[in-house]
Design a protein around this motif. Structure first.
Motif: not given
Length: 472
Positions: A455-469
């Motif tokens: 479910i964490a992977l599902t959420y990651e694929h639907a957001t772009d927060w981790l790309a904001r460095t």
């Protein structure tokens, strides 16, 4: 190729094994970035000699040329959290009492990371004795948030989380008693995973009593976290409570359309939150709704103040007894931080009946949460009650006008899963009005580690927060 230090650990491992990158080039790229950024954020401590690290990277390259790979982490730089023992590396626990301790052994998960090919470059900074969720200590000073160097990076895995966010580490280990894999993940816009208790074995002196804390992985992507958990996890006879290995590799996103998610929020007003925190986390819930999941607010049917009482008792009991020798020695006692003294002195007054009563609370809470999982596939909470705070402040003394009566009361939102050993993924929820990150924790049923990662992977694929460095 994209800058080496911006690659995910999964992509980095693939590039090394395809011989598109040498281990030497990877080590040099990380050492260069550490040299430029670590003095500003203070995430990595006791950094080893660069020439020795390059030499070990050369040896790792020769092994690959000869067709020999030690595993996923082959030739990759890795810094172990300074609460875990790694043979030959100083392990200070952030305390002046142990600043010169160099273990001649690896903790179990550390040995597994070493065996998978990692090159240990140093340690990641922690609070003194791991107490509190702000990584500062009298030996190495304060770890600062890469998104705002005037703010805290959280803790106790603060050095690990800040190092990931700043791209001076490709992957990191951490540990979690009271949110130490979750709070810093939210503070630094990375991922922390608290595994089911027993999933990652440890050399714990309190084998049968110390069931509140666990080691676990941190990373920049869910796939990276799953890869490290696969390395760390699995039964070891030295830890009789450890669990058999469960395959968490090759995870796939879940179909969210039939999922039911319970939003615990502030437990019906019981928990105070800083301005904007609940709103931001509730916006993150819209991601699940957009994927077709049902999200419902869960009103508490448990006395949360009672849970807090049970938590304090269990924590006092464990900390007091594990630090009894230092307290008994007056000279060593004088070097203990006030928060540790408070824990010990409260723990010394406990009776067996008090500990038993806390255990009953814990059992009641477990049964209550099991009832919730009859209705919901996952439960969600914020991963912290405040945004990253002033790095010069030891801890938030007040939230929303409510005084914090202990050094860790502001972290109360994390104790529910810790108390009963549930698997939890801490993921980014976005950024507040002042640009500081925050996170949510996705809680799964007992031992459902793989499903929580999915479910964490599902959420990651639907957001772009981790790309904001962060910018440096």
């Amino acid at each position: 190729m994209t800058d080496i230090t911006s690659l995910s650990a999964t992509d980095l491992s693939s590039a090394i094994h395809r011989r598109e990158l040498t281990c030497v080039a990877v080590m040099q790229a990380y050492l260069d970035r550490i040299g430029a950024i670590n003095p500003v954020i203070n995430a990595i401590v006791n950094l080893r000699d660069a020439d020795a690290l390059i030499s070990e990277a050369h040896a790792a390259d020769r092994e690959l040329i000869e067709g020999d790979s030690r595993g996923f982490l082959h030739g990759m730089p890795f810094a172990i959290k300074d609460l875990s023992e790694a043979k030959g590396l100083p392990c200070t626990y952030g305390s002046p009492l142990t600043r010169n301790f160099v273990p001649d052994f690896d903790d179990i998960h550390v040995g597994r990371i070493r065996a998978a090919g990692a090159i240990f470059i140093g340690k990641t900074n922690v609070p003194e004795k791991g107490l509190g969720s702000h990584s500062y200590n009298p030996i190495f000073g304060t770890t600062r948030n890469p998104y705002d160097r005037t703010k805290s990076a959280g803790g106790s895995s603060g050095g690990a989380a800040a190092g990931l966010a700043a791209r001076i580490l490709p992957l990191a280990d951490g540990s979690d008693m009271m949110g130490s894999l979750r709070n810093p993940a939210g503070f630094n816009n990375v991922i922390g995973f608290r595994p089911s208790f027993g999933r990652v074995p440890a050399l714990d002196n309190e084998i049968y009593m110390g069931q509140l804390s666990t080691n676990g992985p941190m990373g920049r992507t869910v796939a990276d976290v799953a890869a490290l958990l696969d390395i760390q996890s699995g039964y070891d006879f030295r830890d009789p409570l450890s669990l058999p290995k469960v395959d968490v590799t090759w995870i796939k996103p879940l179909d969210a359309k039939r999922l039911k998610i319970g939003w615990l929020g502030d437990y019906g007003g019981y928990l105070p939150f800083g301005p904007g925190m609940l709103d931001l986390c509730e916006q993150a819930l819209e991601t699940f709704r957009s994927l077709g999941a049902s999200v419902e607010k869960v009103e508490p049917a448990f006395d949360m103040a009672r849970l807090w009482t049970g938590w304090k008792t269990m924590r006092h009991f464990l900390i007091a007894n594990s630090n009894a020798a230092d307290y008994a020695d007056l000279e060593r006692r004088a070097a203990l931080k006030p928060e540790l003294l408070w824990e010990i002195e409260n723990g010394r007054d406990l009776r067996a009946a008090d500990v038993h009563a806390a255990s009953v609370i814990r059992s009641d809470w477990y049964r209550h949460v099991l009832d919730l999982f009859e209705r919901y596939d996952f439960l969600i909470l914020p991963s912290a009650q405040v945004f990253p705070f002033d790095a010069e402040q030891h801890w938030p003394k007040e939230i929303a006008g409510r005084g914090m009566d202990t050094y860790h009361r502001w972290m109360e939102v994390v104790i529910g899963p810790s108390m009963i050993g549930l698997p939890v993924a801490a993921l980014p929820a976005g950024f507040g009005a002042d640009g500081l990150p925050a996170g949510i924790q996705i809680i799964g049923p007992p031992r459902a580690d793989r499903r929580v990662l999915e479910i964490a992977l599902t959420y990651e694929h639907a957001t772009d927060w981790l790309a904001r460095t962060p910018e440096f």
